[in-house]
Design an enzyme around this catalytic site. Sequence first.
Site, PDB file in Angstrom:
ATOM      1  CD  GLU A  81      -2.661  -1.370  -0.079  1.00 54.50           C
ATOM      2  OE1 GLU A  81      -2.953  -0.226  -0.737  1.00 54.50           O
ATOM      3  OE2 GLU A  81      -3.155  -2.364  -0.410  1.00 54.50           O
TER       4      GLU A  81
ATOM      5  CG  HIS B  52      -1.009   1.035  -4.485  1.00 50.20           C
ATOM      6  ND1 HIS B  52      -1.067   0.806  -5.729  1.00 50.20           N
ATOM      7  CD2 HIS B  52      -1.726   0.069  -3.662  1.00 50.20           C
ATOM      8  CE1 HIS B  52      -1.400  -0.337  -6.039  1.00 50.20           C
ATOM      9  NE2 HIS B  52      -2.096  -0.970  -5.035  1.00 50.20           N
TER      10      HIS B  52
END
Length: 629
Positions: free
Chosen positions: A415, A418
Amino acid sequence: MKTHFKRTAISLICTGLLALSGGTLLQAQESQSGINEQYTWDLTDFYPSKEAWEAELARLRSEVDSIAAYKGKLGDNASTLLAALDAGSAYRKELLRVWTYASNIRNTNLGDPNGQDMVGRLQSLAQAAGAASSYMAPELVALGAERIEAFIAEEPSLRKHALFLRDTLRQGKHVLSPETEQVLSLMGTALSASQGARDMLANAEIEWPRITLSDGQEVHLTNAGYSLHRADPDREDRIAVFDAFWARYKDFESTFGVTLNGEVQGNVAMAKARKYDNTLQYFLSGDNIPEEVYRTLVKVTNDRIGVLHRYFELRARMLDIDDLGYHDIYPNLVETDLTFPIDETREHMLASVRLLGEEFSDKFARASADRWMHVYPQPGKRSGAYMSGSAYDVHPLILLNHQDTYGSASTYAHEWGHAMHQVLTNENQPFELANFSIFTTEIAAIAKEILLQEHMLEQAQSDDERLFYLGYALEQMRGTYFRQVMFSEFELAIHEEVEKGRALTGARMTEIYGEILKRYHGHDEGVMQITEREMIEWAYIPHFYYNFYVYQYATSIAGAAYFVDQMKLGGDDAVDVYLDFLKAGGSDYPVEILKGAGLDMASPDPYNAVIDRMEVVMDEIEAILDKRK
């Protein structure tokens, strides 16, 4: 994504926002959760208070009709076209900010009516905005390429909109009349109802079972609880977890069938309305991804399915199991007492990204020390993990359900991959070109997982610890590559079922999924026994409502492995290529961005490469095991 014309800015804002509802996050009432606020996000950077959010929502509602102010005028001159596009971008940017705030409040407590109300009001506004801007695509198509290119040449400030303009023209034959576009835009909320119903059922309304494990511990098998206990080292406990959890999903097979069928029926109808040859082509068209990419991925994977079967045979050997079952997929191949608390996880990732240079490392260090994350599970919180980066002028947010396992550490790296992609994109691209594709950002995320994995291997203190990380690497390739291709086959199959005019019930989905599940897991070859119990697994996967999304995990692990290998071999020049890829954001079609970095995703090469990597890892594991004989 529910929308294809991803770069049509305000003209498809309604469906674009509805798609984001599956991948956003935010605050609930942390003060009631008993969690240290350092491990929750601080939303005051978005709005200082709920009242401030309400005021901004009211302003946007009052200005929604102004979106249509340029209707019939886009072809007047270059300056008018620029004004119309700039106005649309400004409105969309602020709407995404209020959406991010509201949807993330909802997602940390799905049962809280306050969050549901906020999202409902936003959906209504987004639908109105979509209807008001629905004139844009038909009007641009009617202007034609020659006139639009002349405007771009005349007005330099139109360059940030050039990709959107050219993309709209590219899809011109699929743009309908202004009246029809308006009708379709009004369907956005209705088309999202199936996903909303599924999420509410799975996360808030089903009474999930509780079972007692062999050590006397009572566990609650919510979706998050299942994710934790499916890897229990005690085989009888795993079997009990699978029996109880999947039986509850089976109880709701017909209801989950209705919700997923509603999603598929809507997708097929939209593809036909927009005159695509099939639904797959429709959903790939937004990023201009050739169907060849999807079909090559599936073909190469099936041609080399024996490598996956080899992995399962190795897993059976390492677990000392003669009758491998689906409940044996998740436990670690090597037991370990290692734990990965969130702060230690951050330190490991800091070490792993030093390869990317001091500037990148410093950016990550500062961002990860701030309150951009909601870290731990709590009642009503959305399951899984994701990054929300839609608020261009603020910063990304990360939702986790951290369990102090290595899997959670890897998810943390994913994550943040990202999030850092979003940070570098926003620093280097205007808002109009910051909407990167899942096709590229999954590469950015998985590359961070691989870097963390290789860092952990480098500091491993024993063969057992090395086997632990190698085993995790294998499971990552199984889960991120083979499993996602399996999901992709199922997704294509159920859409083709409807395209052929056949009924799509929950029972039929279980049958289709079961056939694919058996092939991938070597049921007929005696590699793993697949039973009716786990054939309901399709109902557990929320990604089937994201519409031809999951194949990108598989393409991405291939791309991520490529970049990591290049950076380790090519030094600073290769690192610069990778960082340029991150900074490119959404400035071109994803396939073209990757071609510029040396990757052709329509060829078999990247997929064969990641399968070859899996074989190399298995060779190393078997060498360690053979040494112990």
